[in-house]
Design a protein around this motif. Structure first.
Motif: not given
Length: 292
Positions: A196-208
Motif C-alpha cells: 500500500x505504501x509503495x502504491x501510494x508513492x507510485x501514484x505521485x510519480x507524474x502528479x502535479x
C-alpha cells in the motif's frame, strides 16, 4: 434459546444498540451476527456451536445474537428470509454470511477464510517485554542482507529486508522483494501494508504539485481526481488527517467514482497511517457514510 449473559464474547443485539454494539464494535474486532428464534429447531443446533466457538476463539470475534421475533426491525433491515442466518460484520461493513446450520468444522473454515483465528486466553498471554532500543535502519538493512545471503530459502527474511528497505527509501528493491514473496507471505499484513505504501508513492510519480491540485479543487470541488492525488500527497508527506479528509470528501461526493476509488483510497490509507485513534475516527465516519 436464551443466551447466558456470562457466556464470553456473546451478547444479545438490539435495534437501538446495533450501531454501537455491532457496527462500531466491528471496527475493532469481527462480529458474527446470529439471527435466530426460540421456536427454530436448526437454531437450537447452531446456536450452541457458535457460542462454543466464541469462547474457544478467546475474543478473536464476538457473537451477536438477534432474536428475530423481538427484533423484527433488524431482521427486516437485513432481509432475513429464513433462520438461522449468520452474517459477518468487519470494519463496519457486512462482508459475508450464510443461511442454515453448518457443522463446527465448516464454521471454523468460514472464520479462517476471513482471517479469523483462535486468540490466546488473557491469563496465558505472555508478559510484555521491556521496550528495546531503536534500531539504526541502515544497520538493520545490512544485517538482514547478510541473513538473506546465509539462508536464501527463508522467505520471511526477505519480507523483513523489504520492510527495512522501505524505512530508508529503497522502494524499488523493496517492491522486487515483495513481488517475489510466496503466496503465504504475500497476504501477510506487513506485506499488504508495504505494498500500500509503495502504491501510494507510485501514484505521485507524474502528479502535479500540491498547489496545482489545490487550485483545481478550488475551481471545481467535484474534481475527484485532483482530490485523490492531493490526499495521497498529504499522507506521503506525513499529514495523514489532511489526506484522509480529501478521501472522505470524495466518498461523500461520489462513492462510485472510478470503480469505488474513494473507499479503496481510505482502506489503503488505513493500512499506512500509524495513528490508531485517527484511523478509528475515520473508519467510523466512512462506515456512517456507507450505511446511509
Amino acid at each position: 434459546m436464551p443466551t447466558a449473559p456470562a457466556r464470553p464474547h456473546v451478547f444479545d443485539a438490539t435495534t437501538d444498540r446495533f450501531e454501537a454494539d455491532v457496527i462500531q464494535r466491528s471496527l475493532q474486532v469481527p462480529v458474527l451476527v446470529d439471527f435466530w428464534a426460540a421456536w427454530c429447531g436448526p437454531c437450537k443446533t447452531l446456536g450452541p456451536i457458535l457460542e462454543k466457538l466464541a469462547a474457544d476463539y478467546h475474543g478473536a470475534f464476538e457473537l451477536a445474537k438477534v432474536d428475530v421475533d423481538k427484533e423484527q426491525q433488524l431482521a427486516a433491515a437485513f432481509q432475513i428470509r429464513s433462520i438461522p442466518t449468520v452474517m459477518l460484520v468487519k470494519d463496519g461493513q457486512l462482508v459475508d454470511g450464510f443461511p442454515g446450520a453448518l457443522p463446527e468444522a465448516q464454521l471454523r473454515e468460514f472464520l479462517s477464510h476471513h482471517g479469523i483465528a483462535p486468540g490466546v486466553p488473557a491469563d496465558t498471554a505472555p508478559a510484555p517485554e521491556a521496550a528495546a532500543a531503536p534500531l539504526d535502519p541502515h544497520a538493520e538493512v545490512m544485517r538482514l542482507r547478510k541473513a538473506v545471503e546465509a539462508a536464501p530459502e527463508q522467505a520471511e527474511l526477505k519480507l523483513d529486508l523489504a520492510l527495512a528497505l522501505l524505512a530508508i527509501g529503497g522502494a524499488h528493491e523493496a517492491r522486487q522483494l515483495l513481488d517475489a514473496l510466496p503466496a503465504n507471505l504475500a497476504t501477510d499484513e506487513r506485506a499488504v501494508k508495504a505494498h500500500a505504501r509503495l502504491d501510494f508513492a507510485a501514484l505521485l510519480q507524474d502528479a502535479p504539485p500540491p498547489e496545482t491540485l489545490q487550485a483545481a479543487i478550488a475551481a471545481n470541488p467535484d474534481d475527484l481526481r485532483a482530490r485523490h492525488l492531493l490526499g495521497v500527497q498529504r499522507i506521503v508527506a506525513g499529514d495523514a488527517e489532511a489526506g484522509l479528509e480529501q478521501f472522505m470528501e470524495m466518498l461523500g461526493r461520489n462513492r462510485d467514482f472510478d470503480d469505488g476509488l474513494p473507499k479503496k483510497a481510505l482502506i489503503d490509507a488505513f493500512r499506512i497511517v500509524e495513528d490508531e485513534d485517527l484511523v478509528g475516527r475515520y473508519r467510523r465516519r466512512m462506515s456512517s457514510l456507507l450505511l446511509v
